[in-house]
Design an enzyme around this catalytic site. Structure first.
Site, PDB file in Angstrom:
ATOM      1  N   GLY A  17      39.256  39.010  46.727  1.00  0.00           N
ATOM      2  CA  GLY A  17      38.530  38.206  47.714  1.00  0.00           C
ATOM      3  C   GLY A  17      39.277  37.881  48.993  1.00  0.00           C
ATOM      4  CB  SER A  18      42.158  39.306  50.818  1.00  0.00           C
ATOM      5  OG  SER A  18      41.796  40.638  51.080  1.00  0.00           O
ATOM      6  CG  ASN A  19      37.968  41.939  53.422  1.00  0.00           C
ATOM      7  OD1 ASN A  19      38.107  42.043  54.636  1.00  0.00           O
ATOM      8  ND2 ASN A  19      38.485  42.806  52.569  1.00  0.00           N
ATOM      9  CG  MET A  95      34.756  47.060  42.225  1.00  0.00           C
ATOM     10  SD  MET A  95      35.293  48.137  43.581  1.00  0.00           S
ATOM     11  CE  MET A  95      35.883  49.530  42.644  1.00  0.00           C
ATOM     12  NE  ARG A  96      26.111  46.151  39.308  1.00  0.00           N
ATOM     13  CZ  ARG A  96      25.716  46.738  38.191  1.00  0.00           C
ATOM     14  NH1 ARG A  96      26.564  46.927  37.216  1.00  0.00           N
ATOM     15  NH2 ARG A  96      24.464  47.125  38.033  1.00  0.00           N
ATOM     16  CB  ILE A  97      25.954  52.190  43.439  1.00  0.00           C
ATOM     17  CG1 ILE A  97      27.249  52.943  43.150  1.00  0.00           C
ATOM     18  CG2 ILE A  97      25.073  52.856  44.486  1.00  0.00           C
ATOM     19  CD1 ILE A  97      27.929  53.516  44.332  1.00  0.00           C
ATOM     20  CG  HIS A 114      35.171  52.606  52.976  1.00  0.00           C
ATOM     21  ND1 HIS A 114      35.004  52.693  51.609  1.00  0.00           N
ATOM     22  CD2 HIS A 114      35.857  53.716  53.339  1.00  0.00           C
ATOM     23  CE1 HIS A 114      35.559  53.809  51.171  1.00  0.00           C
ATOM     24  NE2 HIS A 114      36.083  54.448  52.198  1.00  0.00           N
ATOM     25  CD  GLU A 147      17.986  53.768  51.024  1.00  0.00           C
ATOM     26  OE1 GLU A 147      18.509  54.031  52.136  1.00  0.00           O
ATOM     27  OE2 GLU A 147      16.957  53.080  50.898  1.00  0.00           O
TER      28      GLU A 147
END
Ligand code: GRF
Length: 222
Positions: A17-19, A95-97, A114, A147
């Site tokens: 959670g640094s962002n 970490m999920r799409i 990213h 998407e």
């Protein structure tokens, strides 16, 4: 968006959670007209939740195993975002799409950070790929989410050099420093209603050419 009211954010994250911290600090410093309404994770132990709690921000955890499908999981998350009246969804190491249903619900209102200069090195193991390929510059990208995997229109990028002695950790750390600058900055441009998506390009109102160049080179040469 584009009003004087703080932009209502929902942050989705799976890790340290640094962002999120950078976003909170930018808000507290008056550099970002926003409010983190909720922090959502798929990992109950994620440190991002601890950071949120320290700042009195509501948190929610959703475990994939509790839902029969990705759509069901996403529906639960969407309901939580609605409950907190979130306007902009910020992915920060989630970490999920996201399912197409999710993306359609918040079309052009989901952004991601990213740790590479997209379209180079999308997906996972990014620093490994950058070092293996041998690029001399890498960096980070804030983009709208569509998407595809890290394919949406790019809002801001920052570049860093790749040095001979770099390993994955050293390169990731150099990039992370700039992530913390460009993510709050991108959110502020959205809060100010200054961005316009034209095809794949994201144009920013009220930025003179000199400002844009100074930004780009400033990021490159800290
Ligand atoms: C960052 O490197 C971000 O670019 C990537 O996931 C990482 C999250 O780091 N999407 P943190 O949890 O914000 O520290």
């Amino acid at each position: 968006m584009g009003s004087d009211l703080p932009l209502r954010l929902g942050v989705l994250a799976s890790g340290r959670g640094s962002n999120l911290q950078a976003i909170i600090e930018a808000i507290e410093a008056g550099k970002l007209t926003a409010e983190v309404r909720v922090v959502i994770s798929d990992q109950a132990e994620a440190y991002v939740l601890e950071r949120a709690r320290k700042h009195g921000i509501p948190t929610a955890t959703f475990h994939a195993k509790d839902y029969p499908s990705r759509e069901d999981f996403d529906r639960a998350v969407i309901q939580c975002l609605r409950d907190h009246q979130v306007e902009l969804v910020c992915l920060a190491g989630f970490m999920r799409i996201l399912s197409p249903t999710f993306i359609q619900q918040y079309k052009n209102h989901i952004i991601n950070i990213h740790p590479a200069l997209l379209p180079a090195f999308p997906g996972l193991h990014v620093q490994h790929k950058a070092l293996e390929y041998g690029v001399k510059f890498s960096g980070c990208t804030v983009h709208f989410v569509d998407e595809g995997m890290d394919t949406g229109p790019i809002i801001i990028q920052a570049t860093v050099p790749v040095l001979d002695g770099d390993d994955e950790e050293a390169l990731a750390a150099r990039i992370l420093h700039f992530e913390h600058q460009i993510y709050p900055r991108a959110i502020q441009l959205i809060a100010q209603g200054r961005l316009q998506i034209v095809g794949r390009r994201v144009l920013c109102k009220g930025l003179e050419k000199e400002d844009q160049q100074r930004d780009a080179w400033g990021f490159m040469n800290p």
